[in-house]
Design a protein around this motif. Structure first.
Motif, mmCIF file in Angstrom:
data_model
loop_
_atom_site.group_PDB
_atom_site.id
_atom_site.type_symbol
_atom_site.label_atom_id
_atom_site.label_comp_id
_atom_site.label_asym_id
_atom_site.label_seq_id
_atom_site.Cartn_x
_atom_site.Cartn_y
_atom_site.Cartn_z
ATOM 1 N N ASP A 28 0.807 -1.223 0.000
ATOM 2 C CA ASP A 28 0.000 0.000 0.000
ATOM 3 C C ASP A 28 0.837 1.269 0.000
ATOM 4 O OD1 ASP A 28 -2.311 -1.519 0.023
ATOM 5 O OD2 ASP A 28 -2.509 -1.462 2.202
ATOM 6 N N ASP A 29 1.958 1.274 0.707
ATOM 7 C CA ASP A 29 2.802 2.469 0.813
ATOM 8 C C ASP A 29 3.713 2.537 -0.403
ATOM 9 O OD1 ASP A 29 4.482 4.543 1.403
ATOM 10 O OD2 ASP A 29 4.954 3.869 3.439
ATOM 11 N N ARG A 30 3.301 3.297 -1.399
ATOM 12 C CA ARG A 30 4.036 3.396 -2.661
ATOM 13 C C ARG A 30 5.252 4.321 -2.559
ATOM 14 N NH1 ARG A 30 2.179 -0.325 -6.508
ATOM 15 N NH2 ARG A 30 0.255 -1.092 -5.624
ATOM 16 N N SER A 31 5.454 4.977 -1.412
ATOM 17 C CA SER A 31 6.603 5.864 -1.254
ATOM 18 C C SER A 31 7.859 5.115 -0.823
ATOM 19 C CB SER A 31 6.288 6.971 -0.235
ATOM 20 O OG SER A 31 6.130 6.424 1.068
ATOM 21 N N ARG A 32 7.690 3.882 -0.341
ATOM 22 C CA ARG A 32 8.848 3.089 0.089
ATOM 23 C C ARG A 32 9.557 2.488 -1.114
ATOM 24 N NH1 ARG A 32 6.286 -0.882 4.466
ATOM 25 N NH2 ARG A 32 5.517 -1.674 2.506
ATOM 26 N N GLY A 33 10.764 2.042 -0.909
ATOM 27 C CA GLY A 33 11.549 1.434 -1.970
ATOM 28 C C GLY A 33 11.343 -0.061 -2.088
ATOM 29 N N PHE A 34 10.294 -0.598 -1.468
ATOM 30 C CA PHE A 34 10.020 -2.036 -1.558
ATOM 31 C C PHE A 34 8.531 -2.290 -1.381
ATOM 32 C CE2 PHE A 34 10.432 -1.251 2.925
ATOM 33 C CZ PHE A 34 9.514 -2.092 3.523
ATOM 34 N N ARG A 35 8.107 -3.440 -1.891
ATOM 35 C CA ARG A 35 6.740 -3.945 -1.727
ATOM 36 C C ARG A 35 6.838 -5.434 -1.446
ATOM 37 N NH1 ARG A 35 4.531 -1.061 -7.217
ATOM 38 N NH2 ARG A 35 5.161 1.038 -6.637
ATOM 39 N N VAL A 36 5.928 -5.949 -0.632
ATOM 40 C CA VAL A 36 6.025 -7.337 -0.178
ATOM 41 C C VAL A 36 4.903 -8.182 -0.791
ATOM 42 C CG1 VAL A 36 6.210 -8.836 1.843
ATOM 43 C CG2 VAL A 36 6.926 -6.434 2.019
ATOM 44 N N TYR A 37 5.289 -9.361 -1.280
ATOM 45 C CA TYR A 37 4.375 -10.292 -1.928
ATOM 46 C C TYR A 37 4.638 -11.704 -1.402
ATOM 47 C CZ TYR A 37 4.280 -6.309 -5.009
ATOM 48 O OH TYR A 37 4.175 -5.026 -5.482
ATOM 49 N N ALA A 38 3.777 -12.630 -1.761
ATOM 50 C CA ALA A 38 4.018 -14.052 -1.493
ATOM 51 C C ALA A 38 4.019 -14.770 -2.826
ATOM 52 C CB ALA A 38 2.939 -14.625 -0.584
ATOM 53 N N ASP A 39 4.935 -15.728 -2.970
ATOM 54 C CA ASP A 39 4.937 -16.552 -4.180
ATOM 55 C C ASP A 39 3.767 -17.530 -4.106
ATOM 56 O OD1 ASP A 39 5.716 -18.879 -2.715
ATOM 57 O OD2 ASP A 39 7.827 -18.568 -3.160
ATOM 58 N N PRO A 40 3.517 -18.314 -5.142
ATOM 59 C CA PRO A 40 2.361 -19.217 -5.120
ATOM 60 C C PRO A 40 2.363 -20.245 -3.988
ATOM 61 C CG PRO A 40 3.070 -18.893 -7.371
ATOM 62 C CD PRO A 40 4.122 -18.255 -6.484
ATOM 63 N N ALA A 41 3.526 -20.534 -3.393
ATOM 64 C CA ALA A 41 3.580 -21.468 -2.261
ATOM 65 C C ALA A 41 3.535 -20.735 -0.924
ATOM 66 C CB ALA A 41 4.848 -22.325 -2.332
ATOM 67 N N GLY A 42 3.435 -19.402 -0.955
ATOM 68 C CA GLY A 42 3.287 -18.620 0.267
ATOM 69 C C GLY A 42 4.558 -18.026 0.834
ATOM 70 N N HIS A 43 5.717 -18.205 0.180
ATOM 71 C CA HIS A 43 6.964 -17.625 0.678
ATOM 72 C C HIS A 43 6.978 -16.120 0.398
ATOM 73 C CE1 HIS A 43 8.092 -21.799 -0.579
ATOM 74 N NE2 HIS A 43 8.485 -21.815 0.673
ATOM 75 N N PRO A 44 7.310 -15.310 1.389
ATOM 76 C CA PRO A 44 7.365 -13.864 1.150
ATOM 77 C C PRO A 44 8.580 -13.473 0.309
ATOM 78 C CG PRO A 44 7.934 -14.352 3.427
ATOM 79 C CD PRO A 44 7.562 -15.636 2.785
ATOM 80 N N PHE A 45 8.376 -12.468 -0.543
ATOM 81 C CA PHE A 45 9.496 -11.857 -1.267
ATOM 82 C C PHE A 45 9.175 -10.392 -1.455
ATOM 83 C CE2 PHE A 45 6.682 -13.143 -4.741
ATOM 84 C CZ PHE A 45 6.772 -12.095 -5.662
ATOM 85 N N CYS A 46 10.227 -9.598 -1.600
ATOM 86 C CA CYS A 46 10.066 -8.164 -1.813
ATOM 87 C C CYS A 46 10.533 -7.795 -3.204
ATOM 88 C CB CYS A 46 10.884 -7.369 -0.798
ATOM 89 S SG CYS A 46 10.359 -7.574 0.905
ATOM 90 N N LEU A 47 9.776 -6.940 -3.857
ATOM 91 C CA LEU A 47 10.282 -6.245 -5.031
ATOM 92 C C LEU A 47 10.902 -4.970 -4.496
ATOM 93 C CD1 LEU A 47 7.335 -6.631 -7.581
ATOM 94 C CD2 LEU A 47 9.441 -7.974 -7.441
ATOM 95 N N CYS A 48 12.171 -4.765 -4.787
ATOM 96 C CA CYS A 48 12.931 -3.627 -4.266
ATOM 97 C C CYS A 48 13.430 -2.772 -5.419
ATOM 98 C CB CYS A 48 14.132 -4.118 -3.458
ATOM 99 S SG CYS A 48 13.711 -5.184 -2.083
ATOM 100 N N ALA A 49 13.333 -1.455 -5.245
ATOM 101 C CA ALA A 49 13.792 -0.533 -6.287
ATOM 102 C C ALA A 49 15.306 -0.639 -6.441
ATOM 103 C CB ALA A 49 13.389 0.889 -5.933
ATOM 104 N N ASN A 50 15.749 -0.749 -7.675
ATOM 105 C CA ASN A 50 17.177 -0.796 -7.993
ATOM 106 C C ASN A 50 17.813 0.535 -7.733
ATOM 107 O OD1 ASN A 50 18.706 -2.990 -8.715
ATOM 108 N ND2 ASN A 50 18.064 -2.946 -10.853
#
Length: 120
Positions: free
Chosen positions: A98-120
């Motif tokens: 939700d917070d688009r001002s941060r340099g990362f966003r958190v997701y889960a892969d299809p098996a439920g493991h968390p991962f972050c997309l982080c700005a390069n």
């Protein structure tokens, strides 16, 4: 002097082939398997990933003060909005973006493991 070097990060999951395909689409490379219980992601840049069948796999919880996320992967991207659309189309789910001002966003892969997309 180091005792060891990091070889492969192995993720437990209910379906190694499916999760391997997800990460092959996200990170590039191809999956190699000699059976249904173990899959290697080959040809992707960075630390090697593999996926191992874990009967009864219970996905980590994130965030949960009474449970551990176990680990998460930081995936560096140039365009977070475009990367978000792509990982969601591949089956990821949003955990915290939700917070688009941060340099990362958190997701889960299809098996439920968390991962972050982080700005390069």
């Amino acid at each position: 002097m180091a005792i060891a070097t990091l070889g492969t990060v192995v993720l437990d999951c209910p379906d190694p082939v499916a999760l391997g395909r997800f990460y092959a689409e996200v990170l590039g490379g191809e999956i190699e398997s000699d059976g249904a219980d173990w899959v290697n992601l080959v040809g992707a840049t960075g630390t090697a990933l593999a996926f191992q069948a874990a009967p009864g796999h219970v996905p980590p919880k994130w965030p949960a003060p009474d449970d551990s996320q176990q680990f998460h992967l930081d995936l560096m991207v140039d365009d977070m909005d475009a990367a978000e659309k792509q990982v969601l189309a591949l089956g990821a789910t949003v955990l915290e973006a939700d917070d688009r001002s941060r340099g990362f966003r958190v997701y889960a892969d299809p098996a439920g493991h968390p991962f972050c997309l982080c700005a390069n």
